[in-house]
Motif scaffolding. Sequence first.
Motif, PDB file in Angstrom:
ATOM      1  N   UNK A  22      11.315   5.575   4.588  1.00 36.28           N
ATOM      2  CA  UNK A  22      10.389   6.730   4.547  1.00 36.28           C
ATOM      3  C   UNK A  22       8.964   6.194   5.293  1.00 36.28           C
ATOM      4  N   UNK A  23       8.413   5.153   5.461  1.00 32.04           N
ATOM      5  CA  UNK A  23       7.406   4.674   6.048  1.00 32.04           C
ATOM      6  C   UNK A  23       7.623   4.506   7.282  1.00 32.04           C
ATOM      7  N   UNK A  72      10.023   6.605   8.722  1.00 33.62           N
ATOM      8  CA  UNK A  72      10.171   8.209   9.136  1.00 33.62           C
ATOM      9  C   UNK A  72       8.305   8.943   9.319  1.00 33.62           C
ATOM     10  N   UNK A  73       7.615   8.309   8.365  1.00 36.10           N
ATOM     11  CA  UNK A  73       6.251   8.941   8.371  1.00 36.10           C
ATOM     12  C   UNK A  73       5.495   8.323   9.665  1.00 36.10           C
ATOM     13  N   UNK A  78       0.860  -1.134   0.086  1.00 36.83           N
ATOM     14  CA  UNK A  78      -0.016   0.004   0.126  1.00 36.83           C
ATOM     15  C   UNK A  78       0.800   1.387   0.152  1.00 36.83           C
ATOM     16  N   UNK A  79       2.037   1.169   0.710  1.00 37.77           N
ATOM     17  CA  UNK A  79       2.778   2.354   0.837  1.00 37.77           C
ATOM     18  C   UNK A  79       3.687   2.677  -0.518  1.00 37.77           C
ATOM     19  N   UNK A  93       4.062  10.621  13.586  1.00 32.92           N
ATOM     20  CA  UNK A  93       2.775  10.713  14.200  1.00 32.92           C
ATOM     21  C   UNK A  93       2.652  11.025  15.641  1.00 32.92           C
ATOM     22  N   UNK A 122       2.354   1.771  -3.500  1.00 30.77           N
ATOM     23  CA  UNK A 122       1.430   2.466  -4.251  1.00 30.77           C
ATOM     24  C   UNK A 122       1.399   3.961  -4.050  1.00 30.77           C
ATOM     25  N   UNK A 123       1.159   4.317  -2.747  1.00 30.95           N
ATOM     26  CA  UNK A 123       0.942   5.736  -2.397  1.00 30.95           C
ATOM     27  C   UNK A 123       1.811   6.621  -2.729  1.00 30.95           C
ATOM     28  N   UNK A 124       3.351   6.120  -2.429  1.00 35.51           N
ATOM     29  CA  UNK A 124       4.432   6.947  -2.324  1.00 35.51           C
ATOM     30  C   UNK A 124       5.172   6.870  -3.823  1.00 35.51           C
TER      31      UNK A 124
END
Lengths: 144, 151
Positions: free
Chosen positions: A61-62, A64-65, A30-31, A69, A33-35
């Motif tokens: 980067x996932x 890091x994201x 999913x990440x 949060x 695809x989105x990134x």
Amino acid sequence: MAATRRYADVEPGTELPVRTFPVTRETLVRYAGASGDFNPIHWNERFAREVGLPDVIAHGMFTMASAVRVVTDWVGDPGAVVEYGVRFTKPVVVPDDVEGAVIEVSAKVGAKLDDEARTVRVDLTATSAGQKVLGMARAVVRLA
Amino acid sequence: MALDQSFVGRSYPPTAPYEVGREKIREFAEAIGDAHPAYTDPEAAKALGHEDVVAPPTFVFSITYRAAAEVVQDPELGLDYSRVVHGDQRFAYVRPVRAGDRLTVTSTVEAIRSMAGNDILDIRGDVHDELGELVVTAHTKLVARAAAEES
């Protein structure tokens, strides 16, 4: 920008709530695809092993994201982040099972930087499987 | 082989504008599992003082990395892209990225170093909006691992 956390209410050493973030292979697909980061080390076990990795690894980067949060939820406004930086020290290894991996993030206020701008530095620690996966992880945020 | 130091300070032409869409922000927020309403609900974003939904802080990397890849893949620089890993990442924000932004990235090679056979490349990506105002600067450290390590 409208943070809900008040500068006057925090002190150096103030701890932010600890959070855990599960990561499965589905999360990574999913990440990707989105990134737009389709590097096969994040979804193809055969390829990951060929380049010397123990298994598929999460996008840095996932991680890091996810880590920030902890900060944005505490501050109340994601737009209050003035600066955010990390070093990628170890990969988050994600096995092909239902549990996958878990990223655990803790954070505390490292310093109050500027009374007028109401900025504080938050120091973050992110681990997975007992290993530190981020180094020098710091965010500067503007509080209310 | 050590990289050509004369690349330090070199800037690349701005990228074509990337238009930030509400649904792309929603897709990204869902992919990182972040349900903060400022990413999906324009009213919630306005209540926090933003003109429209804002993007999660790391969203802009998708745009800056594409620009940095042009530097990395510059045949004159001669870096082996297949050996490149992400070392450090830092963002300095003037304001959050928001839906409706038309962003361009200007990449600059800030430093080139060689350490233990690894080539280390620091790239700065300055992200401007359609009015030419700086929105965020991304500092990306890329490490091209020494070829000898791979055997």
